[in-house]
Design an enzyme around this catalytic site. Structure first.
Site, PDB file in Angstrom:
ATOM      1  CB  ALA A  27      -0.903  -0.015   1.240  1.00 50.31           C
TER       2      ALA A  27
ATOM      3  CD  GLN B  75      -8.364   0.659 -38.077  1.00 52.92           C
ATOM      4  OE1 GLN B  75      -8.800   0.974 -36.971  1.00 52.92           O
ATOM      5  NE2 GLN B  75      -8.933   1.051 -39.204  1.00 52.92           N
TER       6      GLN B  75
ATOM      7  CD  GLU C 204       5.686  -2.067  -9.857  1.00 50.34           C
ATOM      8  OE1 GLU C 204       4.457  -2.175  -9.652  1.00 50.34           O
ATOM      9  OE2 GLU C 204       6.536  -2.725  -9.227  1.00 50.34           O
TER      10      GLU C 204
ATOM     11  CD  GLU D 143       2.996  10.694 -18.430  1.00 48.37           C
ATOM     12  OE1 GLU D 143       2.916   9.723 -17.633  1.00 48.37           O
ATOM     13  OE2 GLU D 143       2.169  10.892 -19.337  1.00 48.37           O
TER      14      GLU D 143
HETATM   15  C1  LIG Z   1      -4.872  -1.581 -11.780  1.00 47.75           C
HETATM   16  C2  LIG Z   1      -3.987  -0.818 -10.855  1.00 47.75           C
HETATM   17  C3  LIG Z   1      -3.376  -1.466  -9.797  1.00 47.75           C
HETATM   18  C4  LIG Z   1      -2.606  -0.757  -8.881  1.00 47.75           C
HETATM   19  N1  LIG Z   1      -2.073  -1.410  -7.796  1.00 47.75           N
HETATM   20  C5  LIG Z   1      -1.448  -0.700  -6.826  1.00 47.75           C
HETATM   21  C6  LIG Z   1      -1.010  -1.349  -5.609  1.00 47.75           C
HETATM   22  O1  LIG Z   1      -1.158  -2.566  -5.425  1.00 47.75           O
HETATM   23  N2  LIG Z   1      -0.453  -0.566  -4.640  1.00 47.75           N
HETATM   24  C7  LIG Z   1      -0.273   0.772  -4.789  1.00 47.75           C
HETATM   25  O2  LIG Z   1       0.244   1.413  -3.891  1.00 47.75           O
HETATM   26  N3  LIG Z   1      -0.665   1.407  -5.941  1.00 47.75           N
HETATM   27  C8  LIG Z   1      -1.239   0.702  -6.949  1.00 47.75           C
HETATM   28  N4  LIG Z   1      -1.653   1.343  -8.116  1.00 47.75           N
HETATM   29  C9  LIG Z   1      -1.505   2.795  -8.225  1.00 47.75           C
HETATM   30  C10 LIG Z   1      -0.489   3.248  -9.251  1.00 47.75           C
HETATM   31  O3  LIG Z   1       0.813   2.969  -8.819  1.00 47.75           O
HETATM   32  C11 LIG Z   1      -0.738   4.744  -9.520  1.00 47.75           C
HETATM   33  O4  LIG Z   1      -1.977   4.833 -10.228  1.00 47.75           O
HETATM   34  C12 LIG Z   1       0.370   5.385 -10.307  1.00 47.75           C
HETATM   35  O5  LIG Z   1       1.547   5.482  -9.540  1.00 47.75           O
HETATM   36  C13 LIG Z   1      -0.019   6.808 -10.770  1.00 47.75           C
HETATM   37  O6  LIG Z   1      -0.534   7.554  -9.712  1.00 47.75           O
HETATM   38  P1  LIG Z   1      -1.936   8.317  -9.863  1.00 47.75           P
HETATM   39  O7  LIG Z   1      -2.913   7.385 -10.466  1.00 47.75           O
HETATM   40  O8  LIG Z   1      -2.253   8.925  -8.559  1.00 47.75           O
HETATM   41  O9  LIG Z   1      -1.651   9.439 -10.941  1.00 47.75           O
HETATM   42  P2  LIG Z   1      -1.159  10.941 -10.629  1.00 47.75           P
HETATM   43  O10 LIG Z   1       0.056  10.942  -9.806  1.00 47.75           O
HETATM   44  O11 LIG Z   1      -2.324  11.733 -10.192  1.00 47.75           O
HETATM   45  O12 LIG Z   1      -0.763  11.404 -12.098  1.00 47.75           O
HETATM   46  C14 LIG Z   1      -1.736  11.545 -13.122  1.00 47.75           C
HETATM   47  C15 LIG Z   1      -1.000  11.772 -14.418  1.00 47.75           C
HETATM   48  O13 LIG Z   1      -0.328  13.049 -14.339  1.00 47.75           O
HETATM   49  C16 LIG Z   1       0.868  12.989 -15.069  1.00 47.75           C
HETATM   50  N5  LIG Z   1       1.988  13.298 -14.177  1.00 47.75           N
HETATM   51  C17 LIG Z   1       2.057  13.156 -12.824  1.00 47.75           C
HETATM   52  N6  LIG Z   1       3.257  13.564 -12.366  1.00 47.75           N
HETATM   53  C18 LIG Z   1       3.966  13.953 -13.440  1.00 47.75           C
HETATM   54  C19 LIG Z   1       5.277  14.481 -13.630  1.00 47.75           C
HETATM   55  N7  LIG Z   1       6.132  14.647 -12.602  1.00 47.75           N
HETATM   56  N8  LIG Z   1       5.680  14.780 -14.897  1.00 47.75           N
HETATM   57  C20 LIG Z   1       4.846  14.611 -15.953  1.00 47.75           C
HETATM   58  N9  LIG Z   1       3.593  14.106 -15.837  1.00 47.75           N
HETATM   59  C21 LIG Z   1       3.164  13.797 -14.600  1.00 47.75           C
HETATM   60  C22 LIG Z   1       0.971  11.574 -15.654  1.00 47.75           C
HETATM   61  O14 LIG Z   1       0.412  11.544 -16.958  1.00 47.75           O
HETATM   62  C23 LIG Z   1       0.110  10.755 -14.717  1.00 47.75           C
HETATM   63  O15 LIG Z   1      -0.372   9.573 -15.314  1.00 47.75           O
HETATM   64  C24 LIG Z   1      -2.399   0.644  -9.059  1.00 47.75           C
HETATM   65  C25 LIG Z   1      -2.968   1.292 -10.160  1.00 47.75           C
HETATM   66  C26 LIG Z   1      -3.761   0.589 -11.053  1.00 47.75           C
HETATM   67  C27 LIG Z   1      -4.366   1.323 -12.216  1.00 47.75           C
END
Ligand SMILES: Cc1cc2nc3c(=O)[nH]c(=O)nc-3n(C[C@H](O)[C@H](O)[C@H](O)COP(=O)(O)OP(=O)(O)OC[C@H]3O[C@@H](n4cnc5c(N)ncnc54)[C@H](O)[C@@H]3O)c2cc1C
Length: 383
Positions: free
Chosen positions: A127, A340, A367, A371
């Site tokens: 987590a 496609q 993971e 970006e």
């Molecule tokens: C199916 C699934 C399983 C997951 N499993 C786990 C788990 O078991 N444990 C866990 O802890 N997490 C888990 N995650 C979470 C995952 O690691 C996060 O979704 C990921 O790290 C991105 O964080 P966020 O979704 O909060 O996106 P945000 O941090 O809100 O970012 C949104 C978008 O903003 C852009 N962005 C953000 N920062 C930057 C930057 N510095 N430069 C340029 N662009 C940027 C990128 O396009 C990014 O995709 C899971 C996610 C999914 C979808």
């Protein structure tokens, strides 16, 4: 030709790759569509994977596992994700986070927490992400406040694989407030039956539906001092190290998915007629298939090279981010082209390409979004 040809796989990882393929064909492929539709947790497949000795076996022999190394886990990933990504994620999440304890935990912690996971009596999870923060690992807000007896956790986590199903989690929480924002985090073992731990499933996803993620609320969740993993303040660095391994494996998720997209597209165009001939006879279509194949082979070669680099700890951060980004984006591209080539039938749920198309959207985010990977590639690949 076999897309997931084993000649690129180091010899010591080939036997388990064959086992994983056999298992996937027998236990994952026949139920993949059904689980995708229902979005249920594939407990029976997980149990079959445990019986086959293919779940949580990255834990070392000393603590009851088989000690599969990074290349063996990558080999298993390619095979499982080719069969179905949602079920594959459930199988691989069963020991998620254990690697951190194996590296940094005490002997007592390993005996107590790793052994039941390796022996498939318990499952774990990791987590880190929160509702408001995912990419910024030094911006997480869940706190672990020190008391006389241990720590009290408050805050929320989101997206956590097995948050509802797991027996215990490795939890990343804030323990300091110093100017060095990377030294403010620590790792903790949190059993999911601890008072103050509440978890529920997040809303349904469009892809990898047979894996379950949860939203956790910690409300004065008290854990004993011995549940701190390693040293206080070391959490960020433990995670960075863990992600180097994880990103190689996530590259494998996408290689498996891309292999499936190419196979689906290939067989569809060789079976479909248009303008009085087979669709595969159009040179434009052949070129698309050739491009898909070239991109796949390039990404796969990079991913396996990176696996060796990370296993040997040579510029691991650079190689892990490079492989993860290339493989995951290649899979998005290959799935798009595969769609496609399927024409209107691409959007029918019954066609596997539509499932693959949705699943490939996930590894470009988890993971660490790509970006963030590009930031690492630039910063760590300096000349
Ligand atoms: C199916 C699934 C399983 C997951 N499993 C786990 C788990 O078991 N444990 C866990 O802890 N997490 C888990 N995650 C979470 C995952 O690691 C996060 O979704 C990921 O790290 C991105 O964080 P966020 O979704 O909060 O996106 P945000 O941090 O809100 O970012 C949104 C978008 O903003 C852009 N962005 C953000 N920062 C930057 C930057 N510095 N430069 C340029 N662009 C940027 C990128 O396009 C990014 O995709 C899971 C996610 C999914 C979808």
């Amino acid at each position: 030709m076999d897309l997931l040809d084993e000649s690129i796989v180091p010899e010591h990882a080939r036997a388990v790759k064959r086992e994983a393929r056999e298992f996937a064909e027998e236990h994952i492929v026949p139920v993949a569509e059904e689980y995708y539709e229902s979005g249920e947790y594939p407990r029976d497949v997980l149990e079959a994977g445990m019986d086959a000795g293919l779940v949580a076996q990255d834990i070392s022999e000393e603590y009851g596992g088989k000690g599969y190394d990074l290349q063996q886990i990558l080999a298993i990933s390619e095979e499982f994700y080719r069969a179905d990504a949602g079920i594959a994620l459930t199988l691989q999440l069963a020991s998620f986070g254990c690697e951190i304890m194996e590296h940094y935990g005490s002997e007592e912690q390993k005996e107590t927490w790793l052994r039941p996971v390796a022996e498939n009596e318990q499952i774990s999870g990791l987590a880190v992400s929160e509702p408001q923060t995912g990419s910024d690992m030094a911006g997480m807000e869940t706190t672990a406040e020190k008391t006389d007896d241990g720590y009290v956790l408050n805050g929320e986590k989101y997206w956590v694989g097995n948050a509802v199903e797991a027996d215990w989690l490795t939890v990343y929480a804030k323990t300091g407030d110093s100017d060095d924002r990377y030294s403010n985090y620590s790792m903790f073992i949190v059993p999911t039956d601890t008072p103050g731990y509440e978890a529920e499933h997040i809303p349904e996803k469009m892809g990898m539906r047979a894996s379950k993620q949860g939203h956790i609320v910690f409300d004065d969740c008290e854990i004993p001092e011995e549940n701190l993993i390693g040293t206080e303040g070391g959490g960020f660095y433990m995670l960075a190290d863990f992600f180097n391994h994880g990103r190689i494996v996530v590259g494998g998720h996408s290689l498996g998915l891309a292999a499936s997209a190419i196979e689906e597209a290939w067989s569809f165009v060789h079976d479909r007629q248009a303008f009085g001939r087979n669709v595969s006879e159009f040179q434009a279509v052949q070129h698309i298939l050739a491009d898909m194949r070239m991109e796949f082979e390039a990404a796969r070669a990079l991913n396996w090279r990176a696996a060796e680099k990370v296993a040997n700890n040579e510029d691991a951060g650079f190689w892990a981010a490079t492989a993860k980004t290339k493989s995951t984006e290649m899979a998005v591209d290959v799935a798009e082209r595969g769609m496609q080539l399927h024409g209107g039938r691409s959007v029918l749920d019954e066609n596997k390409i539509s499932r693959v198309y949705r699943d490939v959207r996930i590894p470009v985010i988890y993971e660490g979004a790509n970006e963030i990977q590009r930031n690492l590639i630039y910063r760590q690949g300096g000349l």
